[in-house]
Each structure stands twice: as structure tokens, then as C-alpha cells.
Write a protein that holds these residues in place. Structure first.
Motif, PDB file in Angstrom:
ATOM      1  N   THR A  57     -38.045 -67.372  41.770  1.00 44.55           N
ATOM      2  CA  THR A  57     -39.164 -67.251  40.672  1.00 44.55           C
ATOM      3  C   THR A  57     -39.940 -66.500  40.719  1.00 44.55           C
ATOM      4  OG1 THR A  57     -38.319 -70.277  40.884  1.00 44.55           O
ATOM      5  CG2 THR A  57     -40.043 -69.021  39.300  1.00 44.55           C
ATOM      6  N   ASP A  58     -39.332 -65.472  39.466  1.00 43.00           N
ATOM      7  CA  ASP A  58     -40.418 -64.445  39.302  1.00 43.00           C
ATOM      8  C   ASP A  58     -41.293 -65.077  38.143  1.00 43.00           C
ATOM      9  OD1 ASP A  58     -41.851 -62.378  38.281  1.00 43.00           O
ATOM     10  OD2 ASP A  58     -40.463 -60.957  37.294  1.00 43.00           O
ATOM     11  N   PRO A  59     -42.845 -65.467  38.156  1.00 48.35           N
ATOM     12  CA  PRO A  59     -43.917 -65.778  37.298  1.00 48.35           C
ATOM     13  C   PRO A  59     -44.018 -65.438  36.487  1.00 48.35           C
ATOM     14  CG  PRO A  59     -44.625 -66.176  39.463  1.00 48.35           C
ATOM     15  CD  PRO A  59     -43.441 -65.017  39.706  1.00 48.35           C
ATOM     16  N   ASN A  60     -43.897 -64.214  36.508  1.00 52.25           N
ATOM     17  CA  ASN A  60     -44.021 -63.186  35.235  1.00 52.25           C
ATOM     18  C   ASN A  60     -42.948 -63.513  33.888  1.00 52.25           C
ATOM     19  OD1 ASN A  60     -46.583 -61.960  35.569  1.00 52.25           O
ATOM     20  ND2 ASN A  60     -45.776 -60.827  36.547  1.00 52.25           N
ATOM     21  N   HIS A  61     -42.060 -63.664  34.669  1.00 51.96           N
ATOM     22  CA  HIS A  61     -40.245 -63.635  34.175  1.00 51.96           C
ATOM     23  C   HIS A  61     -40.568 -64.730  33.021  1.00 51.96           C
ATOM     24  CE1 HIS A  61     -36.277 -63.571  32.675  1.00 51.96           C
ATOM     25  NE2 HIS A  61     -36.448 -65.033  32.539  1.00 51.96           N
ATOM     26  N   TRP A  62     -41.727 -65.569  33.228  1.00 53.94           N
ATOM     27  CA  TRP A  62     -42.162 -66.589  32.457  1.00 53.94           C
ATOM     28  C   TRP A  62     -42.954 -67.209  31.569  1.00 53.94           C
ATOM     29  CZ3 TRP A  62     -37.503 -70.002  32.559  1.00 53.94           C
ATOM     30  CH2 TRP A  62     -37.239 -69.680  33.571  1.00 53.94           C
ATOM     31  N   ARG A  63     -43.469 -66.071  31.641  1.00 56.94           N
ATOM     32  CA  ARG A  63     -44.495 -66.383  30.587  1.00 56.94           C
ATOM     33  C   ARG A  63     -44.146 -66.294  29.484  1.00 56.94           C
ATOM     34  NH1 ARG A  63     -49.462 -64.558  31.798  1.00 56.94           N
ATOM     35  NH2 ARG A  63     -49.709 -63.936  34.321  1.00 56.94           N
ATOM     36  N   CYS A  64     -42.446 -66.490  28.941  1.00 54.16           N
ATOM     37  CA  CYS A  64     -41.507 -66.533  28.080  1.00 54.16           C
ATOM     38  C   CYS A  64     -41.556 -67.882  27.751  1.00 54.16           C
ATOM     39  CB  CYS A  64     -39.881 -66.351  28.399  1.00 54.16           C
ATOM     40  SG  CYS A  64     -39.179 -66.752  29.245  1.00 54.16           S
ATOM     41  N   LEU A  65     -41.912 -68.909  28.116  1.00 52.16           N
ATOM     42  CA  LEU A  65     -42.235 -69.953  28.187  1.00 52.16           C
ATOM     43  C   LEU A  65     -43.145 -70.400  27.208  1.00 52.16           C
ATOM     44  CD1 LEU A  65     -41.250 -71.849  31.781  1.00 52.16           C
ATOM     45  CD2 LEU A  65     -39.805 -72.144  29.760  1.00 52.16           C
ATOM     46  N   ASN A  66     -44.657 -69.204  27.077  1.00 57.69           N
ATOM     47  CA  ASN A  66     -45.088 -69.347  25.760  1.00 57.69           C
ATOM     48  C   ASN A  66     -45.021 -70.079  24.517  1.00 57.69           C
ATOM     49  OD1 ASN A  66     -47.559 -69.886  24.810  1.00 57.69           O
ATOM     50  ND2 ASN A  66     -48.292 -67.393  24.255  1.00 57.69           N
ATOM     51  N   ASP A  67     -43.963 -69.585  24.217  1.00 53.90           N
ATOM     52  CA  ASP A  67     -42.797 -69.380  22.574  1.00 53.90           C
ATOM     53  C   ASP A  67     -41.753 -70.469  22.913  1.00 53.90           C
ATOM     54  OD1 ASP A  67     -44.043 -67.571  21.643  1.00 53.90           O
ATOM     55  OD2 ASP A  67     -43.084 -66.097  22.219  1.00 53.90           O
ATOM     56  N   SER A  68     -41.002 -70.937  23.728  1.00 51.36           N
ATOM     57  CA  SER A  68     -39.984 -71.711  23.552  1.00 51.36           C
ATOM     58  C   SER A  68     -40.056 -73.199  24.360  1.00 51.36           C
ATOM     59  CB  SER A  68     -39.092 -71.096  24.965  1.00 51.36           C
ATOM     60  OG  SER A  68     -39.170 -70.767  26.226  1.00 51.36           O
ATOM     61  N   MET A  69     -41.499 -73.342  24.753  1.00 49.54           N
ATOM     62  CA  MET A  69     -41.883 -74.541  25.626  1.00 49.54           C
ATOM     63  C   MET A  69     -42.066 -75.564  23.877  1.00 49.54           C
ATOM     64  SD  MET A  69     -45.968 -74.360  26.498  1.00 49.54           S
ATOM     65  CE  MET A  69     -47.000 -74.450  24.912  1.00 49.54           C
ATOM     66  N   TRP A  70     -41.955 -74.645  23.318  1.00 49.69           N
ATOM     67  CA  TRP A  70     -42.369 -75.585  21.178  1.00 49.69           C
ATOM     68  C   TRP A  70     -41.068 -75.791  20.686  1.00 49.69           C
ATOM     69  CZ3 TRP A  70     -46.168 -77.746  21.148  1.00 49.69           C
ATOM     70  CH2 TRP A  70     -48.185 -76.856  21.915  1.00 49.69           C
ATOM     71  N   SER A  71     -39.956 -75.315  21.400  1.00 45.82           N
ATOM     72  CA  SER A  71     -38.457 -75.956  20.649  1.00 45.82           C
ATOM     73  C   SER A  71     -38.208 -76.967  20.516  1.00 45.82           C
ATOM     74  CB  SER A  71     -37.634 -75.264  22.135  1.00 45.82           C
ATOM     75  OG  SER A  71     -36.372 -75.899  21.817  1.00 45.82           O
ATOM     76  N   GLU A  72     -37.516 -77.509  19.242  1.00 44.02           N
ATOM     77  CA  GLU A  72     -36.921 -78.505  19.266  1.00 44.02           C
ATOM     78  C   GLU A  72     -36.318 -79.361  19.667  1.00 44.02           C
ATOM     79  OE1 GLU A  72     -34.506 -78.581  14.584  1.00 44.02           O
ATOM     80  OE2 GLU A  72     -35.794 -76.827  14.473  1.00 44.02           O
ATOM     81  N   HIS A  73     -36.168 -78.681  20.768  1.00 40.19           N
ATOM     82  CA  HIS A  73     -34.705 -79.489  21.259  1.00 40.19           C
ATOM     83  C   HIS A  73     -34.988 -79.978  22.965  1.00 40.19           C
ATOM     84  CE1 HIS A  73     -32.352 -77.639  18.916  1.00 40.19           C
ATOM     85  NE2 HIS A  73     -33.037 -76.591  18.396  1.00 40.19           N
ATOM     86  N   SER A  74     -34.231 -80.864  23.103  1.00 39.57           N
ATOM     87  CA  SER A  74     -34.895 -81.673  24.071  1.00 39.57           C
ATOM     88  C   SER A  74     -35.474 -81.482  25.551  1.00 39.57           C
ATOM     89  CB  SER A  74     -34.062 -83.035  24.435  1.00 39.57           C
ATOM     90  OG  SER A  74     -35.725 -83.758  23.250  1.00 39.57           O
ATOM     91  N   LEU A 102     -44.477 -83.280  24.728  1.00 44.36           N
ATOM     92  CA  LEU A 102     -42.800 -84.350  24.941  1.00 44.36           C
ATOM     93  C   LEU A 102     -42.934 -85.227  24.953  1.00 44.36           C
ATOM     94  CD1 LEU A 102     -41.976 -83.446  28.300  1.00 44.36           C
ATOM     95  CD2 LEU A 102     -41.388 -82.417  26.649  1.00 44.36           C
ATOM     96  N   GLU A 103     -41.812 -86.094  24.214  1.00 43.54           N
ATOM     97  CA  GLU A 103     -42.217 -87.932  24.109  1.00 43.54           C
ATOM     98  C   GLU A 103     -41.673 -88.196  25.499  1.00 43.54           C
ATOM     99  OE1 GLU A 103     -41.419 -89.210  20.765  1.00 43.54           O
ATOM    100  OE2 GLU A 103     -42.494 -87.403  19.360  1.00 43.54           O
ATOM    101  N   GLU A 104     -42.344 -89.868  25.488  1.00 46.00           N
ATOM    102  CA  GLU A 104     -41.454 -90.160  26.381  1.00 46.00           C
ATOM    103  C   GLU A 104     -40.758 -90.249  27.368  1.00 46.00           C
ATOM    104  OE1 GLU A 104     -42.355 -94.753  27.774  1.00 46.00           O
ATOM    105  OE2 GLU A 104     -43.789 -94.225  26.065  1.00 46.00           O
ATOM    106  N   GLU A 105     -39.845 -90.025  26.998  1.00 46.77           N
ATOM    107  CA  GLU A 105     -38.263 -90.389  26.813  1.00 46.77           C
ATOM    108  C   GLU A 105     -38.426 -88.934  27.521  1.00 46.77           C
ATOM    109  OE1 GLU A 105     -37.574 -90.538  23.403  1.00 46.77           O
ATOM    110  OE2 GLU A 105     -38.614 -92.839  23.625  1.00 46.77           O
ATOM    111  N   GLU A 106     -38.345 -87.740  27.218  1.00 46.93           N
ATOM    112  CA  GLU A 106     -38.193 -86.333  27.684  1.00 46.93           C
ATOM    113  C   GLU A 106     -38.827 -86.219  28.796  1.00 46.93           C
ATOM    114  OE1 GLU A 106     -38.048 -83.734  23.295  1.00 46.93           O
ATOM    115  OE2 GLU A 106     -39.851 -84.131  24.132  1.00 46.93           O
ATOM    116  N   LEU A 107     -40.305 -86.529  28.680  1.00 51.04           N
ATOM    117  CA  LEU A 107     -40.986 -86.531  29.992  1.00 51.04           C
ATOM    118  C   LEU A 107     -40.654 -87.135  31.336  1.00 51.04           C
ATOM    119  CD1 LEU A 107     -43.890 -85.512  31.639  1.00 51.04           C
ATOM    120  CD2 LEU A 107     -45.469 -87.498  30.457  1.00 51.04           C
TER     121      LEU A 107
END
Length: 192
Positions: A57-74, A102-107
Motif C-alpha cells: 500500500t502506497d498511502p499517497n496513491h489513496w489521496r484520491c479517496l477524498n473524491d471517490s468516498m462520496w460515490s453514490e455506489h455502495s 455510510l448507511e448502517e448496512e454499508e458500514l
């Protein structure tokens, strides 16, 4: 329409995590509760490699999650939560986790693999040599094993592909042997 085409359409031919357009493939989010589109996402080979191999795991690669964590897809949100949880020691991922919803089921789905749980609470599956077995790994049997409830004997040397893990017991994994899904004790397997 097959699942890969549907995911390509949904993601606009981009990795749903980092938006790369190269080497895209389908990733089924484990444990697979939802089949098809609701249980998978389209990822690039870099994201997939790091999701499946925590030590790469390269932590810097995952800075993209700043945007993708807001996806509408579970499935996208579940993987984003898991990766942020894995990296929380870096500091910035904890800030994103604090904002994420996250919704309860997603979490519940996100926590199902133990990612983000304190190390003492995680169930870790180890083979006969003490090597950690992850969901989707391949193992080989090191002993002939009679299968309870049938006359079948799983022979020593048999490769079991893409095993799944028992979430409640570190000694059990599941896999297909001769077309039959069986439970196998981890002390009788070696990771390939």
C-alpha cells in the motif's frame, strides 16, 4: 449486458477509486453479499494490487479517496472506507473517515473483513507455516482429508483456488475441491 460493460458505463471507463483509465478490471467486494453491479466496482490494476496486498500500500496513491468516498455506489464507499481505515495512522485518512457517511448496512459490510478493527480484535487466518491467508488466496492441501458427510477424500497436493475465510473462526477456510464447496482447517493447508 455483462457486468464489466455495465461497470464501464457506470464509471465512464475509469477506475472508480482513482479515475485511472488504464488496466481496468472488475473487483468483487468481499464478502460478496450483493451480486453483480451492486457488489462490484471497476478498478485499475494499481488499486487492485494495493487492496489485495496491504504490505504494498502506497498511502499517497489513496489521496484520491477524498473524491471517490462520496460515490453514490455502495461497493465504492465500502472499499474507500476499508482503505482509509487501513491508512488511518497516516493522519489525513482519519480526517476523511470522520467526514465519511455510510448507511448502517454499508458500514457492516465494510467492517466484515476486519479492516480497520484493532489488531487484537481481528481474526487472522494462518496456514500450517504461519503465513497469513487472505480471502481469494490459493492454497494446497498438505494431508489427505476425508470430507464429513460424504465419501469424498480431498487428496494431499490438491490446489484450492480463491478460498473464502470464516469471519468467526481463524481455523476455518472454505473452498472448492472436485466441484464441491468444503470447509477446511487452516492447519492442513499451505498458501501457494
Amino acid at each position: 449486458m455483462n457486468i464489466e460493460r455495465e461497470l464501464e458505463k457506470r464509471s465512464n471507463h475509469k477506475c472508480e477509486l482513482c479515475t485511472s483509465t488504464e488496466n481496468l478490471e472488475v473487483l468483487e467486494v468481499q464478502p460478496s453479499k450483493n451480486n453483480g453491479l451492486d457488489g462490484s466496482l471497476l478498478v485499475c490494476s494499481v488499486c487492485k494490487e494495493q487492496i489485495e496486498n496491504p504490505d504494498k500500500t502506497d498511502p499517497n496513491h489513496w489521496r484520491c479517496l477524498n473524491d471517490s468516498m462520496w460515490s453514490e455506489h455502495s461497493p465504492v464507499k465500502v472499499i474507500a472506507w476499508r482503505m482509509l481505515s487501513r491508512l488511518r495512522e497516516e493522519g489525513w485518512p482519519q480526517d476523511l473517515l470522520d467526514m465519511m457517511y455510510l448507511e448502517e448496512e454499508e458500514l457492516e459490510w465494510a467492517k466484515a473483513t476486519g479492516e480497520g478493527a484493532p489488531a487484537e480484535n481481528q481474526i487472522i487466518h494462518r496456514d500450517s507455516n504461519g503465513v497469513i491467508i487472505e480471502a481469494g488466496d490459493n492454497v494446497v492441501l498438505i494431508k489427505d482429508l476425508p470430507v464429513k458427510g460424504s465419501s469424498m477424500v480431498a487428496k494431499r497436493g490438491t490446489a484450492v483456488r480463491r478460498v473464502s475465510l470464516d469471519r468467526d473462526n481463524a481455523e476455518f477456510i472454505e473452498g472448492r475441491v472436485d466441484g464441491q464447496q468444503i470447509v477446511i482447517l487452516t492447519k492442513y493447508v499451505k498458501k501457494i
